[in-house]
Enzyme design. Structure first.
Site, short mmCIF file in Angstrom:
data_model
loop_
_atom_site.label_atom_id
_atom_site.label_comp_id
_atom_site.label_asym_id
_atom_site.label_seq_id
_atom_site.Cartn_x
_atom_site.Cartn_y
_atom_site.Cartn_z
N SER A 115 2.67 -1.26 -1.33
CA SER A 115 1.77 -0.32 -2.02
C SER A 115 2.46 1.00 -2.32
CB SER A 115 0.52 -0.06 -1.17
OG SER A 115 -0.19 -1.24 -0.94
N ARG A 175 3.93 2.53 -6.14
CA ARG A 175 3.49 3.85 -6.62
C ARG A 175 4.70 4.73 -6.91
NH1 ARG A 175 -0.57 1.66 -4.03
NH2 ARG A 175 -2.74 2.40 -4.25
N SER A 184 -11.58 -2.12 -7.73
CA SER A 184 -10.30 -2.13 -7.03
C SER A 184 -9.64 -0.75 -7.13
CB SER A 184 -9.37 -3.18 -7.65
OG SER A 184 -8.05 -2.99 -7.20
N SER A 185 -9.13 -0.27 -6.00
CA SER A 185 -8.46 1.04 -5.99
C SER A 185 -7.22 1.05 -6.88
CB SER A 185 -8.09 1.43 -4.57
OG SER A 185 -7.14 0.52 -4.04
N SER A 229 -12.11 1.58 -0.70
CA SER A 229 -10.64 1.68 -0.61
C SER A 229 -10.14 3.12 -0.74
CB SER A 229 -9.98 0.80 -1.67
OG SER A 229 -10.31 -0.55 -1.48
N ASP A 284 -7.32 -6.16 2.82
CA ASP A 284 -6.17 -7.07 2.89
C ASP A 284 -5.91 -7.62 4.29
OD1 ASP A 284 -5.63 -7.08 0.21
OD2 ASP A 284 -4.01 -5.60 0.30
N ARG A 303 -10.21 -15.28 -1.84
CA ARG A 303 -9.82 -15.34 -0.43
C ARG A 303 -10.97 -15.70 0.51
NH1 ARG A 303 -5.47 -10.27 -0.30
NH2 ARG A 303 -3.72 -11.51 -1.07
N ARG A 342 -0.84 -14.08 1.74
CA ARG A 342 -1.58 -13.70 2.96
C ARG A 342 -2.23 -14.91 3.64
NH1 ARG A 342 -0.37 -8.68 3.14
NH2 ARG A 342 -0.57 -7.31 1.33
N LYS A 371 6.21 -12.99 -1.80
CA LYS A 371 5.46 -12.03 -2.61
C LYS A 371 5.41 -10.66 -1.95
CE LYS A 371 1.26 -11.45 -5.29
NZ LYS A 371 1.08 -10.01 -5.10
#
EC number: 2.5.1.19
Length: 407
Positions: A23, A27, A144-145, A172, A292, A323, A366, A390
């Site tokens: 993450s 960014r 979603s953030s 989030s 997550d 998920r 995940r 990933k």
């Protein structure tokens, strides 16, 4: 590639160096593309970060980011601002099923020229970069953030900065704060009060700015699970972590106390130790700020034969797979009883764990990593185990280092 995990016992003590946060890396890579004076250390070696770097460096007219959802959202915003550049942004078949309409609509409000080339609301996207003159956007607060962060990251380059209004209850928040904190470290002025975020325009200076990416807390979750399922006294040391982390998943340190795991911080490392057996037979969590880690927590609770209720999981429906459905399916193969809604999961207390079950991974990294710690309880097989690249390419090697046996 399938991996068969033998029933294993962890080494009493171990040390692992975890790759940088996916993450945070993505960014910073986007900010580096916007501001050339930035240098980055400890970048994640995940597929997602690698694909992000490749797309930013490539001069190709078609950018294929495969399964990298963060890259899809961030690059949509980035290329919308690149005046005179025309590209097509595409991804895997699953990526072309993941919605992006909310972000595209917001960017269009700012003046972006983005068209759908197949299905309305989904990638692939044709993007003609231009100077965006808008400065005000509204979004539903529970999206979603990554949509929000994509807008915030390009905001300092806009003529009048950006005022972003979020309608409703925000989810989030830690990921939004991570983005704002990185902008602040760069020198950008931001303000986040109530449901309004303001980001001022920022002109880069020539002064070099160095960032070091903290290691990934989501990746740490699997070691928390392994320690929770281990014998009392088992410890593992993970580097490089901060006590005041920007990552939402750092709440693991508090959550896993309920599973009997204690975390100590020292010199940018965390040491996890199994102190005691769980102090409760039932776990209840709101994970709206850290969805997550839901898969990891569900599997830990199942392995410890606890009941577990988790809410705030609505964003899991649009990840690499649904998920919630995937978790229910695979846990029930192992003998669990699971109820799900659109945003919650309830795991009933288990009485047994079936052996030698093959866990499907649904092209979701995940799913593979969350179920692996069950090898401390029963032998099992992980299908298409290389999907872990990933986010954590060295995952299986690191598990072998700490005592998990596999072939």
């Amino acid at each position: 590639m399938n991996i068969k995990l033998q029933k294993s016992t962890l080494h009493q003590k171990s040390t692992i160096a975890v790759t940088g946060s996916k993450s945070e890396s993505n960014r910073l890579l986007l900010l580096q593309a916007l501001y050339a004076n930035i240098s980055i250390k400890n970048i994640s070696n995940s597929d997602d970060a690698t694909l992000m770097q490749k797309a930013l460096k490539s001069s190709d007219a078609i950018k294929d980011i495969h399964h990298a959802g963060t890259a899809m959202r961030f690059l949509t915003a980035y290329y919308a601002t690149q005046n005179g550049e025309e590209i097509t942004l595409t991804g895997s078949s699953r990526m072309q099923e993941r919605p992006i309409k909310i972000l595209v609509k917001a960017l269009r409000q700012l003046g972006a020229n983005i068209q759908y080339t197949k299905n309305d609301g989904f990638p692939p996207l044709q993007i003609k970069g231009r100077k965006l003159r808008g400065s005000n956007v509204s979004l539903a607060a529970n999206v979603s953030s990554q949509y929000i962060s994509a807008l915030l990251l390009i905001a300092p380059t806009l003529e009048n900065g950006l005022t972003l209004t979020l309608d409703g209850k925000i989810t989030s928040i830690p990921y939004i704060n991570m983005t704002l904190s990185l902008l602040n470290d760069l020198g950008v002025q931001t303000n986040f009060e109530g449901n309004t975020i303001k980001v001022a325009r920022f002109e880069a200076t020539k002064e070099a700015k160095a960032f070091t990416v903290e290691s990934d807390w989501s990746s740490a979750s699997y070691f928390y699970s392994l320690i929770a399922l281990s014998e009392i006294g088992t410890t593992t040391e993970l580097s490089s972590y901060k006590q005041n982390s920007l990552q939402g998943d750092s709440c693991l340190a508090e959550i896993y106390q309920e599973f009997g795991v204690e975390t100590t911080f020292s010199n940018h490392t965390i040491t996890l130790i199994k102190k005691q057996q769980p102090s409760t037979s039932s776990i209840k969590l709101d994970l709206k700020n850290a969805p997550d880690i839901a898969q990891t927590i569900a599997v830990t609770a199942f392995g410890l034969q606890l009941s577990c209720e988790m809410i705030g999981l609505h964003t899991l429906k649009i990840k690499e797979t649904d998920r919630l459905v995937a978790l229910k399916t695979e846990l029930e193969k192992l003998g669990a009883s699971v109820d799900i809604t659109e945003e919650s999961l309830y795991l009933h207390e288990a009485t047994q764990i079936h052996e030698n079950i093959t866990i499907a991974t649904y092209k979701d990294h995940r799913m593979a990593m969350a179920f692996a710690p069950l090898a401390l309880r029963v032998p099992l097989e992980i299908e298409k185990a290389d999907v872990v690249s990933k986010s954590y390419p060295d995952f299986w090697k690191d598990l072998e280092k700490i005592g998990v046996e596999m072939k």
